[in-house]
Design a protein around this motif. Structure first.
Motif, PDB file in Angstrom:
ATOM      1  N   GLY A   1       0.826  -1.197   0.000  1.00  0.00           N
ATOM      2  CA  GLY A   1       0.000   0.000   0.000  1.00  0.00           C
ATOM      3  C   GLY A   1       0.862   1.249   0.000  1.00  0.00           C
ATOM      4  N   TYR A   2       2.000   1.173  -0.673  1.00  0.00           N
ATOM      5  CA  TYR A   2       2.856   2.357  -0.843  1.00  0.00           C
ATOM      6  C   TYR A   2       2.426   3.034  -2.136  1.00  0.00           C
ATOM      7  N   MET A   3       1.967   4.283  -2.054  1.00  0.00           N
ATOM      8  CA  MET A   3       1.232   4.896  -3.157  1.00  0.00           C
ATOM      9  C   MET A   3       2.040   5.915  -3.960  1.00  0.00           C
ATOM     10  N   ARG A   4       3.349   5.900  -3.775  1.00  0.00           N
ATOM     11  CA  ARG A   4       4.173   6.849  -4.511  1.00  0.00           C
ATOM     12  C   ARG A   4       5.089   6.089  -5.462  1.00  0.00           C
ATOM     13  N   ILE A   5       5.250   6.639  -6.649  1.00  0.00           N
ATOM     14  CA  ILE A   5       6.113   5.968  -7.625  1.00  0.00           C
ATOM     15  C   ILE A   5       7.554   6.043  -7.138  1.00  0.00           C
ATOM     16  N   LEU A   6       8.234   4.889  -7.143  1.00  0.00           N
ATOM     17  CA  LEU A   6       9.630   4.839  -6.692  1.00  0.00           C
ATOM     18  C   LEU A   6      10.549   5.194  -7.854  1.00  0.00           C
ATOM     19  N   GLY A   7      11.480   6.087  -7.597  1.00  0.00           N
ATOM     20  CA  GLY A   7      12.427   6.497  -8.642  1.00  0.00           C
ATOM     21  C   GLY A   7      13.413   5.383  -8.958  1.00  0.00           C
ATOM     22  N   SER A   8      14.056   5.532 -10.112  1.00  0.00           N
ATOM     23  CA  SER A   8      14.936   4.446 -10.552  1.00  0.00           C
ATOM     24  C   SER A   8      16.160   4.306  -9.655  1.00  0.00           C
ATOM     25  N   ASN A   9      16.556   5.377  -8.979  1.00  0.00           N
ATOM     26  CA  ASN A   9      17.703   5.213  -8.069  1.00  0.00           C
ATOM     27  C   ASN A   9      17.337   4.328  -6.879  1.00  0.00           C
ATOM     28  N   PHE A  10      16.076   4.350  -6.498  1.00  0.00           N
ATOM     29  CA  PHE A  10      15.612   3.428  -5.445  1.00  0.00           C
ATOM     30  C   PHE A  10      15.473   2.015  -6.021  1.00  0.00           C
ATOM     31  N   VAL A  11      14.769   1.928  -7.128  1.00  0.00           N
ATOM     32  CA  VAL A  11      14.454   0.615  -7.697  1.00  0.00           C
ATOM     33  C   VAL A  11      15.733  -0.155  -8.029  1.00  0.00           C
ATOM     34  N   GLN A  12      16.704   0.547  -8.604  1.00  0.00           N
ATOM     35  CA  GLN A  12      17.925  -0.162  -8.995  1.00  0.00           C
ATOM     36  C   GLN A  12      18.674  -0.713  -7.788  1.00  0.00           C
ATOM     37  N   ARG A  13      18.629   0.008  -6.697  1.00  0.00           N
ATOM     38  CA  ARG A  13      19.351  -0.429  -5.505  1.00  0.00           C
ATOM     39  C   ARG A  13      18.808  -1.760  -4.956  1.00  0.00           C
ATOM     40  N   PHE A  14      17.471  -1.941  -5.070  1.00  0.00           N
ATOM     41  CA  PHE A  14      16.848  -3.118  -4.436  1.00  0.00           C
ATOM     42  C   PHE A  14      16.198  -4.060  -5.450  1.00  0.00           C
ATOM     43  N   ALA A  15      16.580  -3.931  -6.701  1.00  0.00           N
ATOM     44  CA  ALA A  15      15.835  -4.593  -7.784  1.00  0.00           C
ATOM     45  C   ALA A  15      15.611  -6.087  -7.568  1.00  0.00           C
ATOM     46  N   ASP A  16      16.545  -6.761  -6.937  1.00  0.00           N
ATOM     47  CA  ASP A  16      16.431  -8.218  -6.800  1.00  0.00           C
ATOM     48  C   ASP A  16      15.676  -8.624  -5.540  1.00  0.00           C
ATOM     49  N   ARG A  17      15.113  -7.656  -4.837  1.00  0.00           N
ATOM     50  CA  ARG A  17      14.397  -7.997  -3.585  1.00  0.00           C
ATOM     51  C   ARG A  17      13.256  -7.021  -3.308  1.00  0.00           C
ATOM     52  N   LEU A  18      12.700  -6.445  -4.363  1.00  0.00           N
ATOM     53  CA  LEU A  18      11.689  -5.391  -4.231  1.00  0.00           C
ATOM     54  C   LEU A  18      10.386  -5.839  -4.877  1.00  0.00           C
ATOM     55  N   ILE A  19       9.331  -5.970  -4.056  1.00  0.00           N
ATOM     56  CA  ILE A  19       8.045  -6.430  -4.582  1.00  0.00           C
ATOM     57  C   ILE A  19       6.918  -5.491  -4.138  1.00  0.00           C
ATOM     58  N   ASN A  20       5.827  -5.546  -4.908  1.00  0.00           N
ATOM     59  CA  ASN A  20       4.673  -4.682  -4.652  1.00  0.00           C
ATOM     60  C   ASN A  20       3.399  -5.505  -4.767  1.00  0.00           C
ATOM     61  N   ILE A  21       2.404  -5.124  -3.974  1.00  0.00           N
ATOM     62  CA  ILE A  21       1.076  -5.708  -4.183  1.00  0.00           C
ATOM     63  C   ILE A  21       0.191  -4.652  -4.814  1.00  0.00           C
ATOM     64  N   HIS A  22      -0.524  -5.076  -5.856  1.00  0.00           N
ATOM     65  CA  HIS A  22      -1.343  -4.155  -6.632  1.00  0.00           C
ATOM     66  C   HIS A  22      -2.737  -4.752  -6.812  1.00  0.00           C
ATOM     67  N   PRO A  23      -3.785  -3.934  -6.626  1.00  0.00           N
ATOM     68  CA  PRO A  23      -5.144  -4.490  -6.646  1.00  0.00           C
ATOM     69  C   PRO A  23      -5.764  -4.600  -8.036  1.00  0.00           C
ATOM     70  N   SER A  24      -5.101  -5.342  -8.908  1.00  0.00           N
ATOM     71  CA  SER A  24      -5.716  -5.695 -10.190  1.00  0.00           C
ATOM     72  C   SER A  24      -5.019  -6.925 -10.727  1.00  0.00           C
ATOM     73  N   LEU A  25      -5.610  -7.514 -11.740  1.00  0.00           N
ATOM     74  CA  LEU A  25      -4.969  -8.634 -12.425  1.00  0.00           C
ATOM     75  C   LEU A  25      -4.061  -8.040 -13.498  1.00  0.00           C
ATOM     76  N   LEU A  26      -2.874  -7.636 -13.062  1.00  0.00           N
ATOM     77  CA  LEU A  26      -1.912  -7.060 -14.016  1.00  0.00           C
ATOM     78  C   LEU A  26      -1.675  -8.066 -15.150  1.00  0.00           C
ATOM     79  N   PRO A  27      -1.473  -7.624 -16.381  1.00  0.00           N
ATOM     80  CA  PRO A  27      -1.196  -6.254 -16.806  1.00  0.00           C
ATOM     81  C   PRO A  27      -2.419  -5.351 -16.925  1.00  0.00           C
ATOM     82  N   LYS A  28      -3.591  -5.851 -16.531  1.00  0.00           N
ATOM     83  CA  LYS A  28      -4.749  -4.952 -16.525  1.00  0.00           C
ATOM     84  C   LYS A  28      -4.608  -3.906 -15.423  1.00  0.00           C
ATOM     85  N   TYR A  29      -4.986  -2.695 -15.721  1.00  0.00           N
ATOM     86  CA  TYR A  29      -5.186  -1.618 -14.744  1.00  0.00           C
ATOM     87  C   TYR A  29      -3.999  -1.302 -13.837  1.00  0.00           C
TER      88      TYR A  29
END
Ligand code: GAR
Length: 194
Positions: A86-114
Protein backbone atom coordinates in the motif's frame (compact mmCIF):
# COMPACT_ATOMS: atom_id res chain seq x y z
CA UNK A 1 15.35 -14.77 10.12
CA UNK A 2 14.89 -12.91 6.86
CA UNK A 3 14.64 -9.14 7.21
CA UNK A 4 11.65 -7.26 5.78
CA UNK A 5 11.47 -3.54 5.09
CA UNK A 6 7.87 -2.46 4.53
CA UNK A 7 6.79 0.69 2.68
CA UNK A 8 3.33 2.08 3.47
CA UNK A 9 1.20 5.14 2.70
CA UNK A 10 -2.29 4.47 4.03
CA UNK A 11 -4.44 2.18 6.07
CA UNK A 12 -1.82 -0.51 6.57
CA UNK A 13 -4.02 -3.60 6.49
CA UNK A 14 -1.36 -5.41 4.49
CA UNK A 15 1.28 -4.40 7.02
CA UNK A 16 -1.03 -5.67 9.77
CA UNK A 17 -1.37 -8.99 8.00
CA UNK A 18 2.41 -9.33 7.84
CA UNK A 19 2.69 -8.47 11.55
CA UNK A 20 -0.02 -11.00 12.41
CA UNK A 21 1.58 -13.76 10.35
CA UNK A 22 4.94 -13.18 12.01
CA UNK A 23 3.31 -13.16 15.47
CA UNK A 24 1.41 -16.36 14.66
CA UNK A 25 4.59 -18.05 13.51
CA UNK A 26 3.27 -18.62 9.99
CA UNK A 27 5.81 -16.28 8.40
CA UNK A 28 9.40 -16.79 9.45
CA UNK A 29 10.69 -13.26 9.09
CA UNK A 30 11.20 -10.08 11.00
CA UNK A 31 10.32 -6.51 10.20
CA UNK A 32 13.42 -4.32 10.31
CA UNK A 33 11.74 -1.11 9.30
CA UNK A 34 8.53 0.58 8.27
CA UNK A 35 8.95 3.51 5.88
CA UNK A 36 6.40 6.03 4.64
CA UNK A 37 5.82 9.07 2.47
CA UNK A 38 2.81 9.95 4.66
CA UNK A 39 3.84 10.73 8.23
CA UNK A 40 0.19 10.86 9.37
CA UNK A 41 -1.01 7.60 7.88
CA UNK A 42 -2.83 5.00 9.94
CA UNK A 43 -0.35 2.32 8.90
CA UNK A 44 2.33 3.92 11.07
CA UNK A 45 0.22 3.46 14.18
CA UNK A 46 0.16 -0.32 13.67
CA UNK A 47 3.80 -0.93 14.47
CA UNK A 48 5.28 2.24 15.94
CA UNK A 49 8.22 0.24 17.25
CA UNK A 50 9.25 -0.54 13.67
CA UNK A 51 8.94 2.99 12.29
CA UNK A 52 12.30 4.00 10.84
CA UNK A 53 11.62 6.82 8.41
CA UNK A 54 8.65 8.88 7.32
CA UNK A 55 8.75 12.14 5.45
CA UNK A 56 6.08 13.98 3.51
CA UNK A 57 7.20 13.85 -0.08
CA UNK A 58 5.65 17.23 -0.77
CA UNK A 59 8.10 18.94 1.58
CA UNK A 60 10.94 18.01 -0.80
CA UNK A 61 11.94 20.32 -3.61
CA UNK A 62 12.55 17.44 -5.97
CA UNK A 63 11.75 13.76 -6.29
CA UNK A 64 15.33 12.61 -6.52
CA UNK A 65 16.25 13.88 -3.08
CA UNK A 66 13.22 12.20 -1.53
CA UNK A 67 13.99 8.95 -3.29
CA UNK A 68 17.65 9.03 -2.32
CA UNK A 69 16.86 9.64 1.34
CA UNK A 70 14.29 6.87 1.36
CA UNK A 71 16.76 4.56 -0.38
CA UNK A 72 19.47 5.30 2.17
CA UNK A 73 17.09 4.80 5.09
CA UNK A 74 15.87 1.48 3.69
CA UNK A 75 19.43 0.36 2.91
CA UNK A 76 20.47 1.15 6.49
CA UNK A 77 17.91 -1.38 7.73
CA UNK A 78 19.74 -4.08 5.71
CA UNK A 79 16.63 -5.72 4.32
CA UNK A 80 16.52 -9.06 2.55
CA UNK A 81 13.18 -8.01 1.07
CA UNK A 82 11.57 -4.64 0.47
CA UNK A 83 7.79 -4.87 0.37
CA UNK A 84 5.53 -2.13 -0.97
CA UNK A 85 2.35 -2.77 1.04
CA UNK A 86 0.00 0.00 0.00
CA UNK A 87 2.86 2.36 -0.84
CA UNK A 88 1.23 4.90 -3.16
CA UNK A 89 4.17 6.85 -4.51
CA UNK A 90 6.11 5.97 -7.62
CA UNK A 91 9.63 4.84 -6.69
CA UNK A 92 12.43 6.50 -8.64
CA UNK A 93 14.94 4.45 -10.55
CA UNK A 94 17.70 5.21 -8.07
CA UNK A 95 15.61 3.43 -5.44
CA UNK A 96 14.45 0.61 -7.70
CA UNK A 97 17.92 -0.16 -8.99
CA UNK A 98 19.35 -0.43 -5.50
CA UNK A 99 16.85 -3.12 -4.44
CA UNK A 100 15.83 -4.59 -7.78
CA UNK A 101 16.43 -8.22 -6.80
CA UNK A 102 14.40 -8.00 -3.58
CA UNK A 103 11.69 -5.39 -4.23
CA UNK A 104 8.04 -6.43 -4.58
CA UNK A 105 4.67 -4.68 -4.65
CA UNK A 106 1.08 -5.71 -4.18
CA UNK A 107 -1.34 -4.16 -6.63
CA UNK A 108 -5.14 -4.49 -6.65
CA UNK A 109 -5.72 -5.69 -10.19
CA UNK A 110 -4.97 -8.63 -12.43
CA UNK A 111 -1.91 -7.06 -14.02
CA UNK A 112 -1.20 -6.25 -16.81
CA UNK A 113 -4.75 -4.95 -16.52
CA UNK A 114 -5.19 -1.62 -14.74
CA UNK A 115 -1.83 -0.36 -13.58
CA UNK A 116 -2.15 2.83 -11.54
CA UNK A 117 -5.18 4.05 -9.61
CA UNK A 118 -8.93 3.25 -9.40
CA UNK A 119 -8.47 -0.37 -10.36
CA UNK A 120 -11.79 -1.58 -8.94
CA UNK A 121 -13.78 1.04 -10.79
CA UNK A 122 -11.93 0.33 -14.00
CA UNK A 123 -12.59 -3.41 -13.76
CA UNK A 124 -16.30 -2.70 -13.29
CA UNK A 125 -16.42 -0.20 -16.12
CA UNK A 126 -14.79 -2.72 -18.42
CA UNK A 127 -17.48 -5.28 -17.51
CA UNK A 128 -14.91 -7.80 -16.27
CA UNK A 129 -16.33 -10.97 -14.76
CA UNK A 130 -13.33 -11.41 -12.53
CA UNK A 131 -11.00 -9.15 -10.64
CA UNK A 132 -8.01 -9.70 -8.46
CA UNK A 133 -4.66 -8.67 -7.09
CA UNK A 134 -1.08 -9.22 -8.18
CA UNK A 135 2.24 -9.33 -6.42
CA UNK A 136 4.98 -8.33 -8.82
CA UNK A 137 8.63 -7.36 -9.01
CA UNK A 138 9.07 -3.59 -9.04
CA UNK A 139 10.73 -1.94 -12.00
CA UNK A 140 10.89 1.81 -12.72
CA UNK A 141 7.86 1.58 -15.02
CA UNK A 142 4.70 1.74 -12.89
CA UNK A 143 3.13 -1.65 -12.05
CA UNK A 144 4.88 -3.21 -15.03
CA UNK A 145 7.33 -5.68 -13.46
CA UNK A 146 7.01 -9.44 -13.82
CA UNK A 147 4.03 -10.87 -11.95
CA UNK A 148 4.93 -13.37 -9.21
CA UNK A 149 1.44 -14.51 -8.18
CA UNK A 150 -2.20 -13.45 -8.41
CA UNK A 151 -5.42 -13.91 -6.47
CA UNK A 152 -8.74 -13.92 -8.30
CA UNK A 153 -12.28 -13.14 -7.19
CA UNK A 154 -15.53 -13.04 -9.14
CA UNK A 155 -17.26 -9.76 -9.91
CA UNK A 156 -20.83 -10.17 -8.65
CA UNK A 157 -24.02 -8.53 -9.90
CA UNK A 158 -24.58 -5.31 -7.98
CA UNK A 159 -20.90 -4.84 -7.13
CA UNK A 160 -19.60 -1.31 -6.84
CA UNK A 161 -16.00 -0.27 -6.44
CA UNK A 162 -16.31 -0.37 -2.69
CA UNK A 163 -17.83 -3.85 -2.42
CA UNK A 164 -15.33 -5.19 -4.90
CA UNK A 165 -12.41 -3.70 -2.99
CA UNK A 166 -13.77 -5.09 0.27
CA UNK A 167 -14.16 -8.59 -1.18
CA UNK A 168 -10.68 -8.47 -2.67
CA UNK A 169 -8.88 -7.32 0.45
CA UNK A 170 -8.75 -10.66 2.33
CA UNK A 171 -7.56 -12.36 -0.85
CA UNK A 172 -4.84 -9.71 -1.17
CA UNK A 173 -3.69 -10.33 2.36
CA UNK A 174 -3.45 -14.06 1.82
CA UNK A 175 -1.63 -13.56 -1.47
CA UNK A 176 0.97 -11.22 -0.02
CA UNK A 177 1.80 -13.46 2.92
CA UNK A 178 1.98 -16.49 0.68
CA UNK A 179 4.48 -14.76 -1.64
CA UNK A 180 6.48 -13.59 1.37
CA UNK A 181 6.66 -17.15 2.65
CA UNK A 182 8.19 -18.20 -0.65
CA UNK A 183 10.49 -15.20 -0.61
CA UNK A 184 11.90 -15.90 2.84
CA UNK A 185 12.26 -19.57 1.95
CA UNK A 186 14.40 -18.58 -1.05
CA UNK A 187 11.80 -19.88 -3.46
CA UNK A 188 11.12 -16.82 -5.57
CA UNK A 189 12.73 -17.00 -8.96
CA UNK A 190 14.32 -13.70 -9.89
CA UNK A 191 12.84 -12.17 -13.00
CA UNK A 192 14.97 -12.18 -16.08
CA UNK A 193 15.78 -8.87 -17.72
CA UNK A 194 12.55 -7.13 -18.74
C1 GAR B 1 -4.25 -2.33 -1.14
O1 GAR B 1 -5.47 -2.63 -1.76
C2 GAR B 1 -3.11 -2.43 -2.14
O2 GAR B 1 -3.27 -3.47 -3.04
C3 GAR B 1 -3.21 -1.10 -2.81
O3 GAR B 1 -3.52 -0.18 -1.82
C4 GAR B 1 -4.23 -0.85 -0.78
C5 GAR B 1 -3.49 -0.61 0.50
O4 GAR B 1 -4.21 -1.11 1.59
N1 GAR B 1 -1.99 -0.78 -3.46
C6 GAR B 1 -1.91 -0.01 -4.54
O5 GAR B 1 -2.87 0.49 -5.07
C7 GAR B 1 -0.50 0.21 -5.05
N2 GAR B 1 -0.53 0.98 -6.24
P1 GAR B 1 -3.55 -1.17 3.02
O6 GAR B 1 -2.91 0.20 3.29
O7 GAR B 1 -4.68 -1.43 3.94
O8 GAR B 1 -2.52 -2.28 3.02
Amino acid sequence: RRRLAVLVSGRGSNLQTILDAIAAGTLDAKIVGVFSDKPDCIALTRAPQHLRWSRAAKTYADRRTFDSELRDAVAASQPDWVVCAGYMRILGSNFVQRFADRLINIHPSLLPKYPGLHTHRRALEAGDSEHGASVHWVIPELDAGTVIAQARIPVLPGDDAQSLAARLLPAEHELLVSVLRDAVAGQLALPGPV
